[in-house]
Write an enzyme that holds these catalytic residues in place. Structure first.
Site, PDB file in Angstrom:
ATOM      1  N   ILE A  82       0.819  -1.232   0.000  1.00 45.44           N
ATOM      2  CA  ILE A  82       0.000   0.000   0.000  1.00 45.44           C
ATOM      3  C   ILE A  82       0.843   1.267   0.000  1.00 45.44           C
ATOM      4  CG2 ILE A  82      -2.006  -1.076   1.064  1.00 45.44           C
ATOM      5  CD1 ILE A  82      -1.088   0.011   3.751  1.00 45.44           C
ATOM      6  N   GLY A  83       2.170   1.144   0.040  1.00 41.97           N
ATOM      7  CA  GLY A  83       3.016   2.330   0.011  1.00 41.97           C
ATOM      8  C   GLY A  83       4.456   1.963  -0.272  1.00 41.97           C
ATOM      9  N   GLY A  85       8.552   3.929  -0.436  1.00 37.07           N
ATOM     10  CA  GLY A  85       9.360   5.133  -0.248  1.00 37.07           C
ATOM     11  C   GLY A  85      10.811   4.882  -0.552  1.00 37.07           C
ATOM     12  N   PHE A  87      13.305   4.327   1.614  1.00 33.59           N
ATOM     13  CA  PHE A  87      13.959   3.329   2.452  1.00 33.59           C
ATOM     14  C   PHE A  87      13.298   1.955   2.381  1.00 33.59           C
ATOM     15  CE2 PHE A  87      15.007   7.361   4.601  1.00 33.59           C
ATOM     16  CZ  PHE A  87      16.388   7.277   4.511  1.00 33.59           C
ATOM     17  N   GLY A  88      12.114   1.853   1.823  1.00 38.26           N
ATOM     18  CA  GLY A  88      11.428   0.565   1.791  1.00 38.26           C
ATOM     19  C   GLY A  88       9.986   0.722   1.366  1.00 38.26           C
ATOM     20  N   VAL A  90       5.515  -0.228   2.554  1.00 36.91           N
ATOM     21  CA  VAL A  90       4.516  -0.546   3.581  1.00 36.91           C
ATOM     22  C   VAL A  90       3.577  -1.586   3.007  1.00 36.91           C
ATOM     23  CG1 VAL A  90       2.728   0.363   5.092  1.00 36.91           C
ATOM     24  CG2 VAL A  90       4.678   1.780   4.505  1.00 36.91           C
ATOM     25  N   ASP A 198       8.102  17.302   8.927  1.00 37.03           N
ATOM     26  CA  ASP A 198       7.617  16.898   7.592  1.00 37.03           C
ATOM     27  C   ASP A 198       6.105  16.723   7.628  1.00 37.03           C
ATOM     28  OD1 ASP A 198       7.715  16.307   4.925  1.00 37.03           O
ATOM     29  OD2 ASP A 198       8.282  14.215   5.194  1.00 37.03           O
TER      30      ASP A 198
END
Length: 1354
Positions: A82-83, A85, A87-88, A90, A198
């Protein structure tokens, strides 16, 4: 720690450190350390060391067993990604044993170590693990393996706020709610001592009830004692980053929690407007706008934003010294924007959210975007040749929220003597744990039931609104039916009147027909007598006149009959329409009644569902209060239904057709009421039984707990007596056991208090059940009264049925009368048609007899025809002359077609010439004939060439004449304007001079009066008459002054109107001039193309000399380029995308057309002068970081002077004033400080100038876009070459263009680079009319100078 402490106390402190989850040496941390050592040492190169090999052989097997026993990624099933980025990613996962759903975040250890300066995974873990706040996403578990860190968090099925803003237009009410929740969430993080840094909609997630929670704490940083942070890297998303964080790049950044409130202001602006306040296509543009926020922050005029919202946004988006929230969150809560009647700050989490997500299951991912599979190769740690310690930074990351830690050291020592005590403690702990789990489950059930209750209440409100709307519609329909019946009666009355008129007209028509028949007889007699005498001719003429009069009368009568027929048909149509309307209204009424009955059924079903849900929540006292409120509301609804019934029955007496349906409604209502009362009684009985069961169950549990407690206490007392006599040294251990017992006592007391609370709730519920029973008895009595009233209403309904039957009979009689009338009308129409046939025969006979009398008129007609023929010939000649004029006007089009045909002829001739060269050896005679033919064609082409050159000269002359006219008109207009302004100035100066003279005269008169001797002597003896005279004079002077002022004001208003009119005319003339100039530019490009074709033709047709291909190519003019390009739509690529346009580049202009039709009609949307071009270059990722990565190689940028632009639609845009961007001057450069998060290199030292998270401080010239490190200027290194661009940036504009492919982009860039003039365009006069369409682009970013293929800089 002192050495005097006993070993027991030392071991106790060590034990506490091992059990503390926040300790750095707890059991999980020690296991992580052993695991990391085994991972880092288990390599062939390291195992050559004997000590390492011995260590691994001793611990590797046990560590492998521990790895199998600890939590790992294989314990979860992956549902969906579902996500993703930097670094990795989700994942949505489900635990295999418990079947619970979580969101699991994977972080690559390799990327963490690679970017260690920007990875804050410890802060993210600690905040989610220890926050205990409803505004922060909760962390359940954290574990690791050799490649990834895993964080198992709660799943937020509502998605992020970016998804919500893309699906809905967020009103201010919603924005207030979500902003308030963000404020509370940030306050929770700040209270823990962290700054988020952020804050953006991507990191705001919605749970299943629609409430907001903050996530992604990878940029958080711990504050010091003063609430500040020191950081020299700019962290955050460009659109949401604050000015003080931007300034921290490369310097000593020192800021506080106020940087998060800046991001909240940007978020609120984005929700209300739809875009961020400092949006720009390039990073430099966004950063420069943020640094210049005082001038760049504007609100659009088309958005209705309240003053409070604007005030809050401006209070957030300001300098950190005066920013709202700097002194605490309370000043934000006190702002007027958050005042409302729906929620308070304390109850915000309990209110219903604006958008509650519709979820189909616990793994519903409809609110998340579908992501493509990551096909890229994952980077891992390389095999080391020496000890590196890649796993050591992650020791202690493991966390379990419900972990039961090791028992104490004292308890382990007393195993031999207190086994029974341990078993009792374990049993008590198990029971307490079970009770806690039950409590937790019951609380979850309570929350779910509350949510269901809220949703059902919303549905009930919707149904009630729909019922009210249906009732209003039914009333409107009934009123419409009554009006239609009235109209029907009026129409029937009119039909009767029309029928009478038709009968009268029929009688008149019969009389006229009889007269016509007598006239016919007389005509026949006169025809016989006309052969003998001339007198008969005179009588004939008289009779003809009479016949004509009779015919006129007949025509008038026939017209009246036709009108009557039409009116009759219209009336019949209207009657049929009214009948159909009546039927439709009856059907609609039936449908509405059916829908009402269905709605009532749905209403009662929903009530049954509600009560079933409330039955499951019998342990909660609050829901019983809701039941009481619902019962009272039901009573009110019964009363409301009773009033509705009475009102409906009263209306049924007026509307006779709706009686049957009302009886059905009454029966349905009776059945529903009976069913409702029975269901309520059954539910009450079930609730009483369930309360008894729960009471018995709780009493059993209470007794078991008390027995266990008593047994444990007795045994503990016995053991304490024995141990006091036997061992005096074990007093410390006994104290510990007593402490544990006291803890258990506290737990027992808490459970007893919970039980007492439950019993109190039960007693309250029993009292409320009694009250409900009393209310049920009252409702049964009311039901009997309603039944009696319904019987009386049924009797009245029977009476109304009889009346309805009578009305139906009357309608049937009216319909029969209507049919008879229609039959009579049909007969009359048949008779009328027969009479018309007879009349036609009579007219034919008359025409035959009149033929002889009209012979003498034929000569006159022939003469007239001759005259008409002459006139026609003259008209033909005029038309021929006009056609010749049109042919002359279309000579340009013919010239173009001729040129094209001549090109074709040239191609054919070249082919013929090629064949002739081959056949020249075989047949010389053929060659001569073909040469003669060719000479003829050449002469013909030369003639056409001369004609075309003449036409071009004519067009040139016309163009020059138009330009001269435009110049003369402009000069005349300027002269007129100057004359008018001078006249106005002269008039105003005259008025001012006259007023000054009057003023001086009055002052002089006053001075004279004051200086008179008589006045000085008789000052004390002044009479009242003199004073009155002076007052009168003063009044007169004041009146004159007022009159003069009014005249002056009128003159000002008049001249202001004239000025406005002149300005409007000026704008119109400017727009007209722009259109003419654009059309001229397109025509010039067409003429240029025609000239090139003519040159080609003239070169090819010269037979005398045959030059080589290289020479001809060298002599040809540079070919122009045209094709499809895309331009940013509305200047915003992110929101509106690209807009396709057809672009033509000639020798002097760049023409932009919306489509090919505009090109044919020579109406471009924009024209650029090539003489005003500064620069053409391909873009980099930093220039257009909002565009797609696939599009960047296809995009290039044009830089030009803004006076060289001419647009179709002139838009006057406000010029931004007061913008002062901080730039440094160095060797003609104007350097702007910036950061590069995308690939870029320094042009002074060729080293990398970028970094994803921590880019070095950089500079970029806003003229030539040279990029370099900031250190080169700070250290005064002479590595940067002087600036090669000398134009004024404030007078320049830029344009982004998207080609179809990368090759097309290169072709356009190389072609336009050649077109750039060697001398840059000079400055322009800012008062010129063209500057109306320009916009200030001083802060636009342009990147580095692109090198041409030939090696020259473009």
């Amino acid at each position: 720690m002192s050495t005097g402490d006993s070993f027991e106390t030392r071991f106790e402190k060590i034990d506490n450190l091992l059990r503390d989850p926040k300790s750095e040496v707890n059991s999980d941390c020690l296991l992580d350390g052993l695991d990391a050592l085994v991972y880092d040492l288990d390599f062939p190169a390291l195992r050559k060391n004997k000590n390492i090999d011995n260590f691994l052989s001793r611990y590797k097997d046990t560590i492998n067993k521990i790895r199998d026993l600890r939590m790992k990624a294989e314990d979860y099933e992956v549902v969906k990604v579902i996500g993703r980025g930097a670094f990795g990613e989700v994942q949505l996962v489900r635990h295999k044993s418990t079947r619970k759903v979580y969101a699991m975040k994977l972080l690559s250890k390799f990327e963490m170590i690679k970017r260690s300066d920007s990875a804050f995974f410890w802060e993210e873990r600690d905040i989610m693990a220890f926050a205990n706040s409803p505004w922060v996403v909760q962390l359940f578990y954290a574990f690791q393996d050799d490649r990834y860190l895993y964080m198992v968090m709660e799943y937020m099925p509502g998605g992020d706020l970016v998804n919500l803003m893309s699906n809905y237009d967020v009103p201010e009410k919603w924005a207030r709610f979500y902003t308030a929740e963000v404020v509370l969430a940030l306050d929770a993080i700040h209270s823990m001592g962290f700054i988020h840094r952020d804050v953006k909609p991507d990191n705001m997630l919605l749970d299943k009830s629609g409430h907001l929670k903050l996530a992604d704490f990878g940029t958080c940083m711990k504050m010091n004692k003063e609430g500040m942070v020191r950081c020299d890297t700019a962290v955050g998303t460009p659109d949401y980053i604050s000015p003080e964080v931007l300034k921290s790049q490369g310097g000593d950044g020192y800021y506080g929690r106020e940087c998060d409130w800046w991001s909240v202001g940007v978020f609120l602006y984005e929700m209300l407007v739809g875009d961020t306040p400092f949006y720009a296509d390039s990073l430099v543009g966004t950063y420069s706008k943020i640094m210049n926020h005082k001038n760049s922050l504007t609100f659009p005029d088309d958005n209705d934003i309240s003053k409070e919202a604007k005030n809050l946004i401006c209070a957030f988006l300001t300098d950190r010294e005066v920013r709202l929230g700097r002194n605490g969150v309370e000043e934000i809560k006190r702002h007027l924007f958050f005042k409302n009647d729906q929620w308070a700050w304390e109850t915000l989490r309990d209110t219903v959210a604006p958008v509650v997500p519709d979820l189909s299951s616990d793994i519903d991912t409809s609110n998340f975007d579908d992501l493509e599979e990551d096909k890229g190769d994952e980077e891992t740690f390389p095999i080391p040749k020496a000890f590196v310690g890649n796993q050591l930074p992650f020791v202690g990351f493991t966390y379990y929220s419900n972990r039961r830690y090791l028992p104490s050291a004292n308890a382990s020592e007393n195993r031999s003597s207190s086994n029974v005590d341990k078993s009792l403690q374990e049993s008590l702990q198990k029971t307490i744990y079970k009770l806690e789990e039950q409590l937790h489950n019951e609380m979850q059930l309570k929350d779910e039931m509350e949510q269901k209750c809220r949703t059902s209440n919303l549905k009930l409100d919707k149904i009630m609104k729909e019922l009210d709307e249906e009732g209003n519609q039914r009333r409107n329909l009934e009123s419409a039916v009554s009006q239609i019946e009235k109209e029907k009666m009026l129409l029937q009355h009119r039909i009767n009147e029309y029928q009478r008129k038709v009968e009268q007209e029929n009688e008149k028509r019969r009389n006229i027909e009889n007269e016509v028949s007598t006239l016919k007889d007389q005509l026949e007699d006169l025809r016989k007598a006309s052969q003998t005498s001339q007198l008969a001719n005179e009588k004939l003429t008289q009779l003809q006149k009479q016949l004509e009069e009779a015919n006129d009368l007949l025509r008038t009568e026939s017209d009246t009959a036709v009108r009557l027929r039409k009116s009759h048909t219209e009336m019949s149509k209207s009657i049929s329409q009214l009948e159909s309307l009546n039927r439709e209204l009856q059907e609609r009424n039936r449908i509405l009644e059916n829908s009402k009955s269905q709605a009532d059924k749905d209403y009662y079903q929903l009530q049954a569902v509600l009560e079933a849900e409330r039955r499951d929540r019998g342990h909660d006292s609050e829901m019983i209060g809701d039941l009481q409120a619902r019962i009272t509301s039901l009573q009110e609804e019964v009363k409301h239904l009773k009033h509705n019934l009475e009102r409906v029955e009263g209306e049924r007496k007026e509307a006779q057709d709706m009686l049957n349906h009302s009886e059905k409604e009454k029966n349905n209502l009776e059945i529903d009421l009976n069913y409702k009362l029975k269901s309520i009684q059954q539910r009450l009985e079930q609730e009483v039984n369930e309360h008894k069961v729960t009471k018995a169950r709780l009493t059993d549990k209470h007794q078991s707990i008390e027995e266990a407690k008593s047994v444990a206490m007795c045994e503990m007392e016995k053991k304490l007596k024995e141990e006091r006599e036997a061992r005096e040294k074990a007093e410390n251990r006994v104290v510990e056991t007593e402490k544990q017992c006291s803890m258990l006592d506290v737990d027992l007391k808490q459970s007893q208090q919970k039980l007492e609370h439950l019993t109190e709730n039960k007693e309250r519920m029993e009292d409320e059940v009694k009250n409900l029973a009393l209310q049920l008895e009252q409702e049964s009595n009311k039901r009997l009264l309603l039944q009696n009233e319904l019987k009386t209403q049924a009797f009245e309904a029977d009476n109304l049925k009889g009346l309805e039957k009578q009305m139906k009979q009357e309608i049937n009689t009216l319909l029969e009368a209507k049919r008879l009338l229609e039959f009579e009308l049909a007969q009359l129409t048949k008779q009328y048609r027969g009479n018309e046939g007879q009349m036609r025969e009579l007219q034919d006979q008359l025409e035959a007899e009149q033929y002889f009398s009209t012979l003498y008129k034929t000569q006159v007609k022939e003469l007239k025809e001759e005259i008409e023929e002459k006139n026609r010939e003259n008209l033909r000649k005029i038309q021929e002359l006009q056609s010749e004029k049109e042919t002359l006007s279309t000579q340009l089009d013919l010239a173009e077609t001729k040129a094209e045909s001549e090109q074709l002829a040239r191609g054919i001739l070249e082919e013929q010439y090629f064949e002739l060269t081959q056949e020249s050896k075989k047949a010389a005679s053929r060659n001569r004939q073909e040469i003669t033919d060719k000479d003829h064609t050449v002469s013909r082409l030369e003639e056409t060439n001369s004609v075309l050159t003449k036409d071009i000269e004519m067009l040139r002359k016309e163009n020059e004449e138009l330009n001269e006219r435009m110049r003369t008109a402009e000069e005349e207009y300027k002269l007129k304007k100057e004359e008018e302004i001078n006249n106005l100035k002269a008039a105003f100066e005259k008025n001012i001079s006259t007023e000054r003279t009057l003023k001086t005269q009055a002052v002089n008169k006053l001075a004279e009066i004051m200086n008179r001797k008589d006045f000085k002597i008789d000052r004390k003896k002044a009479n009242t008459q003199d004073l009155r005279k002076k007052e009168k004079e003063n009044r007169k002077l004041q009146l004159e002054l007022n009159q003069e002022r009014e005249k002056f004001n009128q003159m000002v208003v008049k001249h202001q109107k004239e000025l406005n009119d002149m300005q409007a005319q000026l704008v119109e003339e400017c727009t007209h001039r722009n259109e003419l100039q654009m059309q001229l530019a397109s025509k010039e490009s067409d003429i240029e193309q025609l000239r090139a074709k003519l040159l080609d033709l003239s070169d090819s047709t010269s037979v005398a000399s045959f030059p080589s291909a290289d020479e001809t190519d060298g002599n040809l003019p540079e070919s122009r380029i045209e094709g499809w390009l895309s331009v940013p739509n509305r200047g915003n690529i992110k929101r509106y995308g690209w807009k396709k346009q057809y672009v033509v580049v000639s020798s002097k202009k760049i023409l932009f057309y919306n489509d090919e039709q505009d090109k044919e009609q020579s109406s471009p949307s924009m024209v650029l002068d090539i003489d005003k071009l500064f620069h053409v270059r391909p873009v980099t990722q930093g220039d257009v970081y909002r565009a797609e990565t696939e599009e960047i190689p296809k995009i290039f940028q044009i830089l030009y002077a803004n006076e060289g632009e001419c647009r179709k639609d002139i838009e006057v845009e406000p010029v931004q004033q007061g913008e002062k961007t901080n730039f440094q001057n160095h060797k003609g450069h104007e350097f702007i400080p910036t950061l590069y998060h995308f690939p870029a290199n320094c042009e002074a030292c060729a080293k990398p100038l970028w970094h994803v998270f921590k880019p070095p401080p950089a500079l970029e010239c806003r003229r030539c876009h040279v990029k370099c490190h900031r250190d080169h200027l700070d250290k005064k290194e002479d590595l940067i070459s002087p600036c090669k661009v000398s134009y004024d940036v404030t007078s320049a504009r830029d344009m982004l263009l998207l080609a179809c492919s990368q090759d097309e982009q290169k072709k356009w860039v190389t072609h336009l680079v050649k077109k750039i003039p060697k001398n840059p365009p000079s400055g322009f006069v800012r008062a010129s009319p063209r500057t109306l369409s320009t916009r200030s682009t001083a802060n636009q970013s342009f990147r580095k100078v692109v090198k041409n293929t030939s090696g020259k800089t473009s």
